[in-house]
Design a protein around this motif. Structure first.
Motif, PDB file in Angstrom:
ATOM      1  N   LEU A  42       0.833  -1.211   0.000  1.00 24.33           N
ATOM      2  CA  LEU A  42       0.000   0.000   0.000  1.00 24.33           C
ATOM      3  C   LEU A  42       0.863   1.254   0.000  1.00 24.33           C
ATOM      4  O   LEU A  42       0.515   2.258  -0.612  1.00 24.33           O
ATOM      5  N   LEU A  43       2.018   1.169   0.676  1.00 28.23           N
ATOM      6  CA  LEU A  43       2.956   2.286   0.630  1.00 28.23           C
ATOM      7  C   LEU A  43       3.377   2.539  -0.815  1.00 28.23           C
ATOM      8  O   LEU A  43       3.510   3.681  -1.258  1.00 28.23           O
ATOM      9  N   GLY A  44       3.571   1.414  -1.565  1.00 29.70           N
ATOM     10  CA  GLY A  44       3.891   1.547  -2.985  1.00 29.70           C
ATOM     11  C   GLY A  44       2.801   2.293  -3.730  1.00 29.70           C
ATOM     12  O   GLY A  44       3.080   3.187  -4.533  1.00 29.70           O
ATOM     13  N   VAL A  45       1.537   1.947  -3.432  1.00 28.66           N
ATOM     14  CA  VAL A  45       0.417   2.631  -4.086  1.00 28.66           C
ATOM     15  C   VAL A  45       0.429   4.114  -3.733  1.00 28.66           C
ATOM     16  O   VAL A  45       0.251   4.986  -4.583  1.00 28.66           O
ATOM     17  N   LEU A  46       0.688   4.382  -2.474  1.00 29.30           N
ATOM     18  CA  LEU A  46       0.743   5.767  -2.004  1.00 29.30           C
ATOM     19  C   LEU A  46       1.843   6.543  -2.733  1.00 29.30           C
ATOM     20  O   LEU A  46       1.639   7.676  -3.180  1.00 29.30           O
ATOM     21  N   LEU A  47       3.015   5.912  -2.856  1.00 27.86           N
ATOM     22  CA  LEU A  47       4.122   6.558  -3.564  1.00 27.86           C
ATOM     23  C   LEU A  47       3.752   6.787  -5.015  1.00 27.86           C
ATOM     24  O   LEU A  47       4.119   7.799  -5.615  1.00 27.86           O
ATOM     25  N   MET A  48       2.992   5.822  -5.588  1.00 27.14           N
ATOM     26  CA  MET A  48       2.566   5.972  -6.970  1.00 27.14           C
ATOM     27  C   MET A  48       1.706   7.229  -7.116  1.00 27.14           C
ATOM     28  O   MET A  48       1.894   8.017  -8.034  1.00 27.14           O
ATOM     29  N   PHE A  49       0.773   7.420  -6.160  1.00 30.91           N
ATOM     30  CA  PHE A  49      -0.042   8.636  -6.183  1.00 30.91           C
ATOM     31  C   PHE A  49       0.835   9.870  -6.033  1.00 30.91           C
ATOM     32  O   PHE A  49       0.702  10.836  -6.781  1.00 30.91           O
ATOM     33  N   ALA A  50       1.745   9.829  -5.055  1.00 30.89           N
ATOM     34  CA  ALA A  50       2.552  11.009  -4.749  1.00 30.89           C
ATOM     35  C   ALA A  50       3.402  11.402  -5.951  1.00 30.89           C
ATOM     36  O   ALA A  50       3.437  12.574  -6.354  1.00 30.89           O
ATOM     37  N   VAL A  51       4.087  10.411  -6.544  1.00 29.70           N
ATOM     38  CA  VAL A  51       4.976  10.724  -7.673  1.00 29.70           C
ATOM     39  C   VAL A  51       4.148  11.175  -8.877  1.00 29.70           C
ATOM     40  O   VAL A  51       4.520  12.120  -9.582  1.00 29.70           O
ATOM     41  N   SER A  52       2.984  10.514  -9.102  1.00 32.44           N
ATOM     42  CA  SER A  52       2.108  10.936 -10.204  1.00 32.44           C
ATOM     43  C   SER A  52       1.693  12.387  -9.997  1.00 32.44           C
ATOM     44  O   SER A  52       1.701  13.192 -10.937  1.00 32.44           O
ATOM     45  N   TYR A  53       1.337  12.719  -8.752  1.00 37.31           N
ATOM     46  CA  TYR A  53       0.905  14.073  -8.429  1.00 37.31           C
ATOM     47  C   TYR A  53       2.013  15.076  -8.737  1.00 37.31           C
ATOM     48  O   TYR A  53       1.787  16.079  -9.416  1.00 37.31           O
ATOM     49  N   LEU A  54       3.232  14.757  -8.250  1.00 42.05           N
ATOM     50  CA  LEU A  54       4.341  15.680  -8.462  1.00 42.05           C
ATOM     51  C   LEU A  54       4.651  15.832  -9.944  1.00 42.05           C
ATOM     52  O   LEU A  54       4.838  16.942 -10.447  1.00 42.05           O
ATOM     53  N   LEU A  55       4.677  14.715 -10.668  1.00 39.13           N
ATOM     54  CA  LEU A  55       4.985  14.782 -12.095  1.00 39.13           C
ATOM     55  C   LEU A  55       3.937  15.604 -12.835  1.00 39.13           C
ATOM     56  O   LEU A  55       4.257  16.428 -13.683  1.00 39.13           O
ATOM     57  N   SER A  56       2.666  15.379 -12.484  1.00 41.04           N
ATOM     58  CA  SER A  56       1.603  16.064 -13.234  1.00 41.04           C
ATOM     59  C   SER A  56       1.500  17.529 -12.835  1.00 41.04           C
ATOM     60  O   SER A  56       0.809  18.301 -13.487  1.00 41.04           O
TER      61      SER A  56
END
Lengths: 285, 495
Positions: free
Chosen positions: B276-290
């Motif tokens: 789930l931490l991986g999923v969270l990081l996926m959201f965070a990095v997607s957010y930062l990139l976008s």
């Protein structure tokens, strides 16, 4: 449920078709034309496709069971999954039926041919430029109306269509009755009800594919017309020019429509000569 | 074989292709289309589409007879109402994941120990004995049996049982139709992160294999959102990393709970937390990139929830065993054998009083300790760039070498027999603490993708720049996260 063939069959061509089996030479024409006979002779060739007589494309909306049909016919185990978008690239396999070798191409699911995404473009490009001998459109019998949009669009591109009315088992479970004969009459192409997961209707599907591939049936597909006069005239002008430049183009009207619409991919294809021989080679390679 | 007597319009009947148009004709066609476009007006396209939809509706209506009365109870809709509900959607998802891991952890223990016993305790000494019997030089038998064979046997013993349980379970969920519901639940979150909702599907594909997840991003139309999905797919724990997570969790986290049945549950929970931490990081990095380099509109799409289908158990077992388990295992073995050979050589070639492996580990050790890891782990991750699957075997082997636990192995470069207890003894002998275990789990989640995935990213993006970003960004983040955790941990625990 053997599909009653709603299309006029030419008796001469039926007789002229060899049954393709060397060890059973005494079969009469009735036997040779019987689906049960050929189904027993289905040879799944897997990826062994050294040379083939016909190319068959499997198209359809996402998650209608194209890959399941593909696996059942080729003996391959292309991974199937219960979600739309499972197949993103095209998979190829082969089978031998009635003495002819077929190359089967499993295309990504697509809702329309006016697409933007990469997987939908794979499907469209193959139907348009790959010029398959038969295009099997797999439709979900429980969601017929939406699936028919794609069938009608495919019919704009090619006549050589078999509609595989799949997921009949689910339709039955939901109490939905689909009149496949009426649908076949309305569409003007062969319609075969199947439940591919249970291998129901596959012999009839193979038979229908063979009939279309060998030209045994005369298909008169129903096309959506009724365009305004200005458009009709514009199309006529473009179609004349396209047919002069590409005498073998089977879908000049569709290409003309896309050109009027300013479809970049089609304009590119024209400029780069893809509409001609280039893609033919790419497909055969 | 008789050939059909009728002329065939198919491929073999085609004459040499006449349809290559002269460029002048093409120009003429395009110019005509350009001119006509103004005449026919803008709305002709909509009208045609409308005509087509009307026709489809008419034909469908003629062919379909629906039952007179609505069915009183629609099972699919009732299930969906629960598994995609605001309140129960996420808890059910987490519970299902935890259940899958718990079954994997609980079920894999016994066969793993049996395989370790067979391949390591029994077969390995037998092979060594045989080699000695036929007078094979000791360097050759060391290279073959202590290097190549042991690395391979280790990978099989560690990986085969969990994979043989995990993959069929996961495939059953997939077959049943649960994955689109996961996507449905996550869609809003991905949209809020500025990414495409379909990224939820590529994420779940990545849980199987990141390379497959990267290929699956083709279902995303917008190049911007596709790139985000590709770069962040690595945060989906892949099957090369699940076994590492499961093993380390059951060695270090499980024992924190007293009783044995609770230990299994705690270990499973730990793996779920990391996933789930991986999923969270996926959201965070997607957010930062976008919000930075990949700015743009979020595109909308429609996701069809397919009907639930009863999974075909036997076929699922068969295909997931053959297609997934064996293929992944084979890949691991293919990479483990040469890696084992390489490690054995590294351990047995001495330069300036220490082996090459010793030099490498000592070089990396200070940096590793700073991250709450150690030199052995970092060295193992270098060896494991081709395949994450071999991290644990490499760690164990290098630990034995550098900590001088000679009693466990037989000479330099020997991977010893090890059931779970043996592994724990070795690692503790190598100076491992709970922190090391936790940070290894974190680093296993957040580090560079394997070489296959990197190659796939390059093939899909055709961009050196984005391939580099996708490869280096996670490893930099991994260093950052483990560093912070180690510092805070030491501050709080004083260790």
């Amino acid at each position: 449920m053997p599909a009653q063939n709603p299309i006029t069959l030419d008796p001469q061509t039926v007789q002229g078709n060899g049954n393709g089996s060397t060890d059973a030479p005494a079969l009469g024409p009735a036997c040779a034309a019987c689906p049960a006979h050929h189904a027993a002779n289905l040879k799944r060739l897997g990826v062994d496709m050294a040379d083939w007589d016909y190319v068959v494309a499997l198209a359809g909306n996402p998650n209608t069971g194209k890959s399941t049909v593909f696996n059942a016919l080729t003996g391959l185990r292309q991974h199937t999954g219960n979600w739309p978008g499972k197949t993103v690239a095209r998979a190829e396999g082969g089978y031998e039926y009635g003495g002819a070798r077929y190359k089967l191409v499993d295309l990504p699911g697509t809702y329309s041919l006016l697409s933007t995404s990469l997987d939908e473009e794979v499907a469209r490009d193959f139907l348009l430029f790959g010029r398959p001998d038969v295009t099997v459109v797999v439709v979900d019998a429980t969601r017929l109306e939406r699936n028919l949009n794609l069938v009608l669009q495919v019919l704009e591109i090619t006549d050589r269509v078999v509609v595989c009315l799949n997921l009949m088992d689910e339709a039955r479970r939901h109490g939905i009755v689909v009149d496949d004969r009426r649908l076949a009459r309305d569409l003007g192409v062969l319609v075969v009800p199947t439940a591919a997961r249970q291998r129901e209707g596959l012999p009839e599907l193979l038979q229908a594919m063979q009939e279309v591939a060998t030209g045994q049936v005369h298909l008169r597909p129903n096309r959506v017309h009724g365009e305004p006069p200005a458009l009709k005239q514009a199309l006529q002008q473009l179609v004349t020019r396209l047919e002069a430049a590409y005498p073998q183009l089977p879908n000049a009207r569709w290409v003309a429509l896309r050109l009027l619409d300013g479809d970049e991919r089609i304009i590119q294809a024209l400029k780069q000569g893809e509409l001609g021989s280039l893609t033919r080679q790419a497909v055969l390679a | 074989m008789s050939s059909p007597a009728i002329p065939m319009p198919g491929s073999i009947g085609r004459s040499p292709d006449p349809d290559v148009a002269p460029p002048a004709a093409v120009e003429d066609i395009l110019a005509t289309a350009q001119a006509l476009r103004w005449e026919v007006g803008q709305e002709f396209h909509e009208r045609l589409v409308e005509a087509m939809y009307t026709e489809a509706a008419r034909l469908g209506d003629r062919a379909v007879t629906r039952p007179g009365t609505e069915p009183r109870f629609d099972l699919d809709r009732s299930i969906d109402r629960v598994v995609t509900s605001r309140r129960w959607g996420f808890p059910i998802m987490i519970l299902l994941l935890a259940l899958v891991f718990w079954l994997t952890i609980a079920g894999a223990n016994v066969p793993s120990a049996m395989l370790a016993n067979l391949l390591l305790d029994q077969a390995h000494p037998a092979l060594k004995g045989l080699a000695a019997g036929i007078g094979m030089p000791s360097w050759l038998s060391g290279f073959l049996f202590d290097g190549v064979y042991l690395a391979t046997a280790w990978v099989i013993a560690v990986m085969l049982p969990p994979m043989a349980i995990f993959f069929p379970l996961f495939t059953l969920l997939e077959d049943f139709g649960y994955l689109p519901r996961v996507a449905f639940n996550m869609d809003k979150l991905f949209q809020r992160a500025g990414a495409h909702g379909k990224q939820a599907l590529t994420m779940t594909m990545g849980w199987g294999c990141n390379a497959a997840g990267v290929v699956a991003t083709r279902i995303i139309d917008s190049p911007r959102e596709r790139l985000i999905a590709i770069i962040t797919n690595n945060f989906s724990l892949c099957n090369g990393r699940w076994p590492t997570q499961i093993l380390i969790a059951s060695l270090f986290i499980g024992p924190l709970a007293g009783t044995s049945w609770l230990a299994g549950a705690i270990s499973a929970a730990a793996v779920v937390v990391v996933a789930l931490l991986g999923v969270l990081l996926m959201f965070a990095v997607s957010y930062l990139l976008s919000r930075t380099v990949l700015r743009g509109e979020v595109s909308s799409f429609s996701l069809e929830l397919p009907p639930y289908r009863p999974p075909r158990i036997l076929q699922t077992l068969y295909t997931s065993l053959i297609d997934r388990t064996l293929i992944v295992l084979w890949r691991a073995v293919v990479f483990a054998a040469p890696a084992g050979a390489l490690i054995w050589l590294f351990a047995n070639i001495h330069v300036g009083g220490d082996s090459l492996a010793g030099h490498l580990v000592n070089l990396l050790n200070p940096f590793g300790l700073l991250l709450g890891l150690n030199g052995v782990i970092l060295a193992a991750y270098l060896f494991a760039i081709p395949a994450n699957e071999i991290v644990v075997p490499t760690v164990l082997m290098l630990t034995v070498l550098t900590s001088g636990l000679v009693g466990q192995g037989v000479g330099a470069g020997v991977m010893f027999d090890a059931d779970a207890a043996g592994v724990l003894t070795i690692l503790k002998g190598g100076g491992w603490t709970l922190l090391t275990g936790v940070n290894l789990m974190l680093f296993s989640l957040i580090h560079n993708p394997c070489s296959t995935t990197i190659y796939t990213i390059w093939k899909e993006t055709k961009s050196v720049k984005w391939t580099t970003v996708a490869s280096l960004l996670p490893v930099a983040m991994g260093f950052g996260v483990t560093f912070v955790v180690a510092q805070v941990w030491r501050l709080v625990a004083g260790g």
